[in-house]
Design a protein around this motif. Structure first.
Motif, short mmCIF file in Angstrom:
data_model
loop_
_atom_site.label_atom_id
_atom_site.label_comp_id
_atom_site.label_asym_id
_atom_site.label_seq_id
_atom_site.Cartn_x
_atom_site.Cartn_y
_atom_site.Cartn_z
N LEU A 14 -6.25 1.63 -9.95
CA LEU A 14 -6.64 0.23 -10.14
C LEU A 14 -7.09 -0.02 -11.57
CD1 LEU A 14 -8.56 -0.54 -6.81
CD2 LEU A 14 -6.24 -1.22 -7.44
N ALA A 15 -7.79 0.96 -12.16
CA ALA A 15 -8.24 0.79 -13.54
C ALA A 15 -7.06 0.71 -14.50
CB ALA A 15 -9.15 1.96 -13.93
N ALA A 16 -6.02 1.52 -14.25
CA ALA A 16 -4.83 1.46 -15.10
C ALA A 16 -4.14 0.11 -14.99
CB ALA A 16 -3.86 2.58 -14.71
N LEU A 17 -4.13 -0.46 -13.80
CA LEU A 17 -3.52 -1.77 -13.61
C LEU A 17 -4.33 -2.87 -14.28
CD1 LEU A 17 -2.46 -1.56 -9.85
CD2 LEU A 17 -0.96 -1.52 -11.83
N ASP A 18 -5.65 -2.68 -14.37
CA ASP A 18 -6.53 -3.72 -14.92
C ASP A 18 -6.55 -3.75 -16.43
OD1 ASP A 18 -7.18 -4.64 -12.46
OD2 ASP A 18 -9.12 -3.63 -12.32
N LEU A 19 -5.88 -2.83 -17.11
CA LEU A 19 -5.92 -2.81 -18.57
C LEU A 19 -5.40 -4.11 -19.17
CD1 LEU A 19 -4.78 0.81 -19.50
CD2 LEU A 19 -7.09 -0.10 -19.33
N LYS A 20 -4.47 -4.76 -18.49
CA LYS A 20 -3.93 -6.03 -18.99
C LYS A 20 -4.92 -7.18 -18.82
CE LYS A 20 0.99 -5.07 -18.14
NZ LYS A 20 1.47 -5.33 -19.51
N LEU A 21 -5.90 -7.01 -17.96
CA LEU A 21 -6.82 -8.09 -17.63
C LEU A 21 -8.17 -7.97 -18.33
CD1 LEU A 21 -6.19 -8.15 -13.77
CD2 LEU A 21 -4.99 -9.44 -15.54
N ARG A 22 -8.41 -6.86 -19.02
CA ARG A 22 -9.70 -6.62 -19.64
C ARG A 22 -9.54 -6.54 -21.16
NH1 ARG A 22 -12.58 -1.85 -17.73
NH2 ARG A 22 -14.44 -3.10 -18.13
N THR A 23 -10.62 -6.90 -21.87
CA THR A 23 -10.58 -6.94 -23.32
C THR A 23 -11.44 -5.82 -23.91
OG1 THR A 23 -12.47 -8.47 -23.43
CG2 THR A 23 -10.26 -9.44 -23.25
N VAL A 24 -11.24 -5.57 -25.22
CA VAL A 24 -11.99 -4.51 -25.89
C VAL A 24 -13.48 -4.82 -25.93
CG1 VAL A 24 -10.03 -3.79 -27.29
CG2 VAL A 24 -11.54 -5.56 -28.15
N GLU A 25 -13.82 -6.10 -25.85
CA GLU A 25 -15.23 -6.49 -25.85
C GLU A 25 -15.99 -5.86 -24.68
OE1 GLU A 25 -17.84 -10.63 -26.12
OE2 GLU A 25 -15.85 -10.62 -25.15
N ASP B 174 6.01 -24.23 -3.21
CA ASP B 174 6.54 -23.77 -4.49
C ASP B 174 7.43 -22.56 -4.22
OD1 ASP B 174 7.15 -23.14 -7.04
OD2 ASP B 174 5.13 -22.54 -7.64
N PRO B 175 8.74 -22.78 -4.07
CA PRO B 175 9.62 -21.67 -3.75
C PRO B 175 9.68 -20.60 -4.83
CG PRO B 175 10.90 -23.60 -4.37
CD PRO B 175 9.47 -24.04 -4.25
N GLU B 176 9.29 -20.95 -6.07
CA GLU B 176 9.38 -19.99 -7.16
C GLU B 176 8.13 -19.11 -7.25
OE1 GLU B 176 12.10 -19.60 -8.79
OE2 GLU B 176 13.05 -21.27 -7.74
N ALA B 177 7.07 -19.52 -6.55
CA ALA B 177 5.81 -18.77 -6.64
C ALA B 177 5.95 -17.43 -5.93
CB ALA B 177 4.67 -19.57 -6.02
N GLN B 178 5.70 -16.39 -6.65
CA GLN B 178 5.77 -15.04 -6.08
C GLN B 178 4.55 -14.25 -6.54
OE1 GLN B 178 9.45 -13.22 -7.14
NE2 GLN B 178 10.66 -14.53 -5.82
N ILE B 179 4.13 -13.32 -5.75
CA ILE B 179 2.97 -12.51 -6.09
C ILE B 179 3.29 -11.65 -7.30
CG2 ILE B 179 3.60 -10.61 -4.57
CD1 ILE B 179 0.60 -10.29 -3.99
N MET B 180 2.35 -11.53 -8.22
CA MET B 180 2.55 -10.71 -9.40
C MET B 180 2.73 -9.25 -9.00
SD MET B 180 2.54 -12.82 -11.89
CE MET B 180 2.26 -11.79 -13.31
N ALA B 181 3.53 -8.54 -9.78
CA ALA B 181 3.83 -7.15 -9.44
C ALA B 181 2.57 -6.31 -9.40
CB ALA B 181 4.83 -6.58 -10.45
N HIS B 182 1.69 -6.48 -10.41
CA HIS B 182 0.49 -5.64 -10.44
C HIS B 182 -0.46 -5.99 -9.30
CE1 HIS B 182 -1.15 -9.15 -12.61
NE2 HIS B 182 -2.32 -8.75 -12.18
N GLU B 183 -0.47 -7.26 -8.87
CA GLU B 183 -1.29 -7.64 -7.73
C GLU B 183 -0.76 -7.01 -6.44
OE1 GLU B 183 -1.42 -11.84 -7.55
OE2 GLU B 183 -2.56 -12.07 -9.42
N GLU B 184 0.56 -6.97 -6.32
CA GLU B 184 1.17 -6.35 -5.14
C GLU B 184 0.84 -4.87 -5.08
OE1 GLU B 184 5.64 -5.82 -3.16
OE2 GLU B 184 5.35 -7.07 -4.93
N ILE B 185 0.92 -4.21 -6.23
CA ILE B 185 0.61 -2.78 -6.28
C ILE B 185 -0.87 -2.55 -5.99
CG2 ILE B 185 0.55 -0.75 -7.77
CD1 ILE B 185 2.94 -1.95 -9.26
#
Length: 432
Positions: free
Chosen positions: A200-211, A167-178
């Motif tokens: 790492l906690a700041a980067l994970d805000l997009k992956l975690r929910t208020v629950e 998959d030539p279009e597959a690239q690592i996500m920016a937050h994963e790279e960081i």
């Protein structure tokens, strides 16, 4: 003596091939160094440089497969042509042993001057060199593009025959790279543990929910709107919280949020400068003071919720599930604490959730989140199926354990020390 003199043959016409070999070695060194520089160059640093060469380098890095294909094609052409010329030249000079001499000499020359030396310089100065070579490499890539496309097609078809998906279009996500870069530097000791956790906690805000961070409805402090004004005032003064939900009839029916400052203004208006004084407090209507409650879904990500707090200029929201049932409440402070750790002031009630004993084990409050435990003890307990330590034990045990039960989970020994009704309130944990 004549045979020794005839062992090496040199003619003026050999200067041409020799010069060509040296030029081809220079091209090989250029391609090798360019490959390393453009591959190792940091995108952020290139963007910060802001010059034309850096911009061209960034554009080349967007299609890394085409870039590497063009560079490797040019590099191999230079190496193969130089080796062929050297073989022909040394065969004329040394006769039958010329092939062996050419192999030895070209291996040394290519290794030292066309591979190691340019790559070493490129590793030391990747962004500077990438900026310098971006223009000529870009021209080479464009010229060789048709050949590179054919090579790419052959490679993909061959890999597909062996069951390898490309998959030539597959690239690592920016937050994963960081995140990977932060983890790497932390393991090398160049980033402190506390800094690593916050980043790492700041980067994970997009992956975690208020629950995952909300205060459960069981632990929410509420005020009954039908209570006498004196009781409401007393409850607000005793509470360590500035904002308190107000309900009517049943706790699920939240009708507003009382703010301590708003309540104080209302009381001051009723009592200051009036004949009745504090007796006028009975006229306080709590529903005229409360703010409208704000309900948010429990699936909202922490990043979205933080942005919503900032947009609404509000720090307080009630969390509901898909059926509209109250699940808990979340504040801006709860989200910030996921990044910087506990934020306490003089009114906060201190809750001891983690205590290390002399035998290396930990006494854990059951309601402590797995994430907080991992950060404090530098463990890697999974938090996909449960948010709290007690929830993890119940999930893995598939039952509600009794006091004294012991479990071995994920490389740790969990012992239930205290239980209240269906809640595990105290556990002992130690690595196996």
């Amino acid at each position: 003596m004549d045979e020794a003199q005839s062992f090496i043959t040199w003619e003026p016409t050999m200067w041409g091939p020799l010069i060509a070999i040296l030029i081809l070695l220079c091209f090989s060194a250029f391609f090798s160094g360019s490959e390393t520089a453009l591959t190792a160059a940091n995108r952020a640093k290139l963007h910060g440089m802001g010059d034309g060469g850096a911009s061209r380098a960034l554009k080349l890095k967007e299609d890394s497969e085409r870039l590497i294909g063009g560079i490797l094609l040019g590099n191999n052409l230079a190496n193969i042509l130089a080796t062929s010329l050297a073989t022909a030249l040394f065969t004329v000079m040394f006769g039958e042993s010329g092939v062996a001499v050419a192999t030895l000499v070209m291996t040394l020359l290519v290794l030292i001057f066309a591979e190691v030396m340019p790559k070493t310089y490129a590793i030391i100065n990747p962004e500077r060199m990438a900026s310098l070579v971006a223009l000529p490499i870009g021209m080479v890539v464009r010229v060789l593009a048709p050949v590179v496309n054919v090579v790419r097609l052959i490679v993909r078809l061959t890999l597909r025959l062996f069951g390898v998906a490309t998959d030539p279009e597959a690239q690592i996500m920016a937050h994963e790279e960081i995140a990977e870069a932060i983890t790497l530097h932390a393991s090398e000791g160049t980033v402190e543990k506390d800094d690593r956790d916050r980043l790492l906690a700041a980067l994970d805000l997009k992956l975690r929910t208020v629950e995952e961070v909300m205060i459960h409805r069981r632990n929410i402090e509420m005020i009954d709107a039908d209570s006498p004004p004196e009781e409401i005032l007393t409850a607000c003064l005793r509470s360590p919280h500035t904002r308190i939900p107000v309900f009517k009839g049943e706790p699920e029916n939240i009708v507003g949020i009382i703010h301590a400052k708003d309540l104080l203004r209302a009381v001051d208006k009723l009592t200051r400068g009036t004949t009745g004084g504090l007796d006028n407090l009975a006229e306080l209507n709590i529903m005229e003071v409360v703010m409208e409650p704000w309900f948010v879904p429990d699936t909202t990500t922490l990043d979205d919720q933080m942005r919503a707090f900032l947009r609404r200029h509000s720090h307080f929201a009630l969390v509901v599930d898909e059926y509209g049932a109250l699940q808990g409440l979340v504040t801006l402070e709860d989200i910030l604490e996921e990044i910087v750790g506990d934020i306490t002031d003089e009114t906060d009630v201190q809750v001891e959730g983690l205590e290390r004993t002399t035998d290396g084990s930990y006494l854990i409050d059951g309601s402590m989140t797995i994430r907080d435990l991992n950060r404090a003890a530098d463990w890697q307990l999974p938090d996909e199926e449960a948010n709290t330590v007690a929830g993890l034990v119940i999930h893995e045990a598939q039952t509600i354990p009794t006091t004294g039960q012991v479990f071995s989970l994920h490389g740790f020994r969990f012992e239930v020390l205290e239980r209240e009704r269906n809640r595990l309130t105290r556990l002992r944990i130690r690595p196996l």
